[in-house]
Design an enzyme around this catalytic site. Structure first.
Site, PDB file in Angstrom:
ATOM      1  N   TYR A   1     -45.163  37.278  50.963  1.00 55.10           N
ATOM      2  CA  TYR A   1     -45.242  36.787  49.576  1.00 55.10           C
ATOM      3  C   TYR A   1     -45.082  38.017  48.688  1.00 55.10           C
ATOM      4  CZ  TYR A   1     -47.655  33.989  45.855  1.00 55.10           C
ATOM      5  OH  TYR A   1     -48.016  33.283  44.720  1.00 55.10           O
TER       6      TYR A   1
ATOM      7  N   THR B   1     -40.377  34.514  49.048  1.00 48.75           N
ATOM      8  CA  THR B   1     -39.381  34.068  48.071  1.00 48.75           C
ATOM      9  C   THR B   1     -38.946  35.211  47.159  1.00 48.75           C
ATOM     10  OG1 THR B   1     -40.420  31.899  48.081  1.00 48.75           O
ATOM     11  CG2 THR B   1     -38.914  32.368  46.270  1.00 48.75           C
TER      12      THR B   1
ATOM     13  N   HIS C   1     -42.102  36.082  41.629  1.00 46.48           N
ATOM     14  CA  HIS C   1     -42.414  34.777  42.218  1.00 46.48           C
ATOM     15  C   HIS C   1     -43.911  34.504  42.194  1.00 46.48           C
ATOM     16  CE1 HIS C   1     -42.417  31.351  44.906  1.00 46.48           C
ATOM     17  NE2 HIS C   1     -43.213  32.004  45.749  1.00 46.48           N
TER      18      HIS C   1
ATOM     19  N   ASP D   1     -36.941  29.373  53.890  1.00 45.67           N
ATOM     20  CA  ASP D   1     -38.203  28.831  54.396  1.00 45.67           C
ATOM     21  C   ASP D   1     -38.494  27.528  53.645  1.00 45.67           C
ATOM     22  OD1 ASP D   1     -40.391  29.010  56.147  1.00 45.67           O
ATOM     23  OD2 ASP D   1     -41.676  29.725  54.528  1.00 45.67           O
TER      24      ASP D   1
ATOM     25  N   LYS E   1     -45.006  23.827  55.764  1.00 43.17           N
ATOM     26  CA  LYS E   1     -44.043  24.906  56.019  1.00 43.17           C
ATOM     27  C   LYS E   1     -43.452  24.855  57.428  1.00 43.17           C
ATOM     28  CE  LYS E   1     -44.564  27.767  52.352  1.00 43.17           C
ATOM     29  NZ  LYS E   1     -43.481  28.404  51.600  1.00 43.17           N
TER      30      LYS E   1
ATOM     31  N   TYR F   1     -53.566  23.179  52.049  1.00 46.01           N
ATOM     32  CA  TYR F   1     -53.637  24.630  52.237  1.00 46.01           C
ATOM     33  C   TYR F   1     -55.015  25.241  52.017  1.00 46.01           C
ATOM     34  CZ  TYR F   1     -53.816  26.121  47.311  1.00 46.01           C
ATOM     35  OH  TYR F   1     -54.201  26.371  46.020  1.00 46.01           O
TER      36      TYR F   1
ATOM     37  N   GLU G   1     -36.958  28.165  49.732  1.00 50.96           N
ATOM     38  CA  GLU G   1     -37.438  29.501  49.415  1.00 50.96           C
ATOM     39  C   GLU G   1     -36.381  30.489  49.886  1.00 50.96           C
ATOM     40  OE1 GLU G   1     -41.405  30.163  50.889  1.00 50.96           O
ATOM     41  OE2 GLU G   1     -42.296  29.037  49.230  1.00 50.96           O
TER      42      GLU G   1
ATOM     43  N   ARG H   1     -52.183  27.854  38.121  1.00 46.25           N
ATOM     44  CA  ARG H   1     -53.420  28.267  37.440  1.00 46.25           C
ATOM     45  C   ARG H   1     -53.092  28.621  35.997  1.00 46.25           C
ATOM     46  NH1 ARG H   1     -53.092  30.832  42.219  1.00 46.25           N
ATOM     47  NH2 ARG H   1     -52.474  32.806  41.254  1.00 46.25           N
TER      48      ARG H   1
ATOM     49  N   GLU I   1     -40.019  27.081  40.882  1.00 46.01           N
ATOM     50  CA  GLU I   1     -39.885  27.921  39.693  1.00 46.01           C
ATOM     51  C   GLU I   1     -38.736  27.474  38.798  1.00 46.01           C
ATOM     52  OE1 GLU I   1     -40.424  32.320  40.982  1.00 46.01           O
ATOM     53  OE2 GLU I   1     -39.799  31.173  42.737  1.00 46.01           O
TER      54      GLU I   1
ATOM     55  N   GLU J   1     -35.091  33.783  50.952  1.00 45.39           N
ATOM     56  CA  GLU J   1     -35.748  34.957  51.506  1.00 45.39           C
ATOM     57  C   GLU J   1     -34.773  35.795  52.328  1.00 45.39           C
ATOM     58  OE1 GLU J   1     -39.519  34.434  53.377  1.00 45.39           O
ATOM     59  OE2 GLU J   1     -39.950  32.529  52.369  1.00 45.39           O
TER      60      GLU J   1
ATOM     61  N   ASP K   1     -44.458  35.004  57.549  1.00 44.89           N
ATOM     62  CA  ASP K   1     -43.828  34.926  56.226  1.00 44.89           C
ATOM     63  C   ASP K   1     -44.721  35.617  55.204  1.00 44.89           C
ATOM     64  OD1 ASP K   1     -41.790  34.177  54.488  1.00 44.89           O
ATOM     65  OD2 ASP K   1     -42.850  32.373  53.854  1.00 44.89           O
TER      66      ASP K   1
ATOM     67  N   THR L   1     -37.451  26.402  59.401  1.00 42.80           N
ATOM     68  CA  THR L   1     -37.058  27.638  58.739  1.00 42.80           C
ATOM     69  C   THR L   1     -35.638  27.946  59.203  1.00 42.80           C
ATOM     70  OG1 THR L   1     -39.325  28.493  58.734  1.00 42.80           O
ATOM     71  CG2 THR L   1     -37.550  30.097  58.423  1.00 42.80           C
TER      72      THR L   1
ATOM     73  N   GLN M   1     -48.122  20.753  51.219  1.00 43.10           N
ATOM     74  CA  GLN M   1     -48.780  22.060  51.160  1.00 43.10           C
ATOM     75  C   GLN M   1     -49.949  22.070  50.186  1.00 43.10           C
ATOM     76  OE1 GLN M   1     -46.094  25.212  50.086  1.00 43.10           O
ATOM     77  NE2 GLN M   1     -47.687  26.774  50.020  1.00 43.10           N
TER      78      GLN M   1
ATOM     79  N   ARG N   1     -43.828  20.932  49.066  1.00 40.64           N
ATOM     80  CA  ARG N   1     -44.864  21.370  48.124  1.00 40.64           C
ATOM     81  C   ARG N   1     -46.034  20.396  48.035  1.00 40.64           C
ATOM     82  NH1 ARG N   1     -43.643  26.671  47.795  1.00 40.64           N
ATOM     83  NH2 ARG N   1     -41.525  27.017  47.030  1.00 40.64           N
TER      84      ARG N   1
END
Length: 405
Positions: free
Chosen positions: A119, A340, A124, A227, A247, A238, A193, A133, A354, A195, A117, A251, A234, A231
């Site tokens: 990114y 995503t 996104h 996917d 994850k 992670y 997600e 952040r 999001e 995709e 997968d 899927t 994760q 959250r």
């Protein structure tokens, strides 16, 4: 309506012809099928009835033998199928070999070898960076504009559309404090997600990277992909190695694989590059490898977002080149997700992370508010692309219902 009488402009007309695997009522035999309108043609039986040299290849319970046959065979089979469903002389022989779509059971159309997968959406990635952040001067990580970031997923939990998704359990933190111990239990931040998945046909040799220009020699087609993501699981697990249990539980992919040849009119250039790329990723001299796919996400039948795939910064060709640049080989049935898909507008975001800004701004649905998915929620993703003469090319939906663990 008879199978050959497909309404003009139907997104699953003879210009499309996606592949799947089906079985009929009362039978466990799986067969390769091709969709035409609201019917499925038994491709193996059709090839046998018409004396096609591809009868053995199509009379299999999975698409993998066709995938492995390579681009020349893919193109030849597609030309043959197009003739079978458009030339009137074939109708009498083929009509009994069609089945109403509503009367068959659809299965995972290919055996998944490996799953990766990516990114690849800048929108996104920037949204996620701002959420996680908020004080950072730059929401993107320093490597993002230099390589398509990805991770290896779990091939064994790729499931076909319509399969229930059991809410996963795992470790999660109930508050961000570093001293607090984690708790164990069902995920309370279960997400989607939106995709696009790319299906590898022809394998490659270990130790030999696949260059950008060979993308179409190896990738057979594409499919919609969800996917699912926990959250909260994760977020705790992670660091430092990336996604794992958050994850790997499920899927979902569509039951239909759209061949790349059906999407010639949907090819577009990707967004302008803002950073120089290393030679193995530099696509300035290559044919356009982006796709104009118009996606839609619905929760319990209510559309919540319409992400545009044309905004993806990294293309599937670049992802394949990066996936193999270290010498890793491709296998027939490899699947890789785009990451995503999110556009520039709030109504074009491809995840609840999001859309609700990590739960701060709940979605207003007819059956109540949502920050993340609840048990019983059904998520359905659909898409179409521009086709020849202005007709649409439909992609098969991917749907899944959340059930309690």
């Amino acid at each position: 309506m008879p199978p050959f009488e497909v309404p003009e402009g139907d997104p699953f007309g003879p210009h499309n012809l996606p592949y799947g695997v089906f079985s009929t009522s009362g039978s466990t035999q799986r067969r390769v099928g091709v969709r035409l309108g609201d019917h499925v043609l038994d491709a193996g039986a059709a090839a046998l009835a018409l004396g096609s040299p591809y009868a053995t290849l199509l009379a299999r319970p999975t698409l993998n033998p066709l995938l492995a046959a390579g681009r020349t065979t893919w193109s030849d089979v597609r030309r043959a199928l197009t003739a079978w469903v458009t030339v009137p002389a074939h109708r009498e022989v083929l009509e009994p070999l069609f089945h109403p779509l509503a009367a068959v059971t659809l299965h995972l159309p290919f055996e998944v070898a490996d799953y990766v997968d990516f990114y690849a959406s800048e929108n996104h990635a920037r949204n996620a960076g701002r959420i996680f952040r908020p004080d950072a001067a730059e929401p993107l990580t320093p490597n993002w504009k230099h390589l398509p970031i990805g991770y290896h997923g779990r091939a064994g939990t790729v499931v076909v559309s319509g399969t229930d998704v059991v809410r996963p359990s795992g470790q999660r933190k109930t508050s961000p404090g570093p001293a607090e111990a984690p708790v164990f239990g069902p995920s309370v931040r279960l997400d989607i997600e939106a995709e696009v998945g790319f299906v590898v046909g022809a394998p490659s040799e270990q130790g030999r990277p696949v260059p950008l220009g060979d993308y179409r020699e190896h990738v057979f087609g594409l499919t919609l992909l969800n996917d699912w993501s926990a959250r909260d699981i994760q977020a705790w697990e992670y660091v430092p190695l990336g996604p794992f249990l958050g994850k790997s539980f499920a899927t979902s992919v569509s039951a239909w694989i759209t061949p790349l040849d059906a999407l010639e009119d949907a090819r577009v250039a990707p967004p302008a590059r803002t950073h120089p790329l290393l030679p193995y990723l530099d696509d300035t001299a290559e044919e356009p490898a982006g796709y104009d796919l118009r996606m839609s996400i619905a929760i319990n039948g209510h559309v919540v977002s319409e992400p545009p795939f044309s905004t993806m910064y990294w293309t599937a060709a670049q992802q394949l080149a990066h996936l193999t640049v270290n010498g890793a080989s491709l296998r027939t049935g490899d699947l890789y997700g785009s990451g995503t898909v999110s556009g520039t507008e709030p109504a074009q975001r491809g995840s609840l992370l999001e859309l609700t800004w990590n739960g701060q701004d709940p979605l207003e649905l007819p059956d109540g508010k949502r920050t993340y998915l609840e048990d019983g929620d059904v998520v359905t993703m659909s898409a179409w692309a521009p086709g020849p003469g202005g007709v649409r090319v439909g992609l098969g939906d991917v749907s899944g219902r959340i059930v309690a663990g």
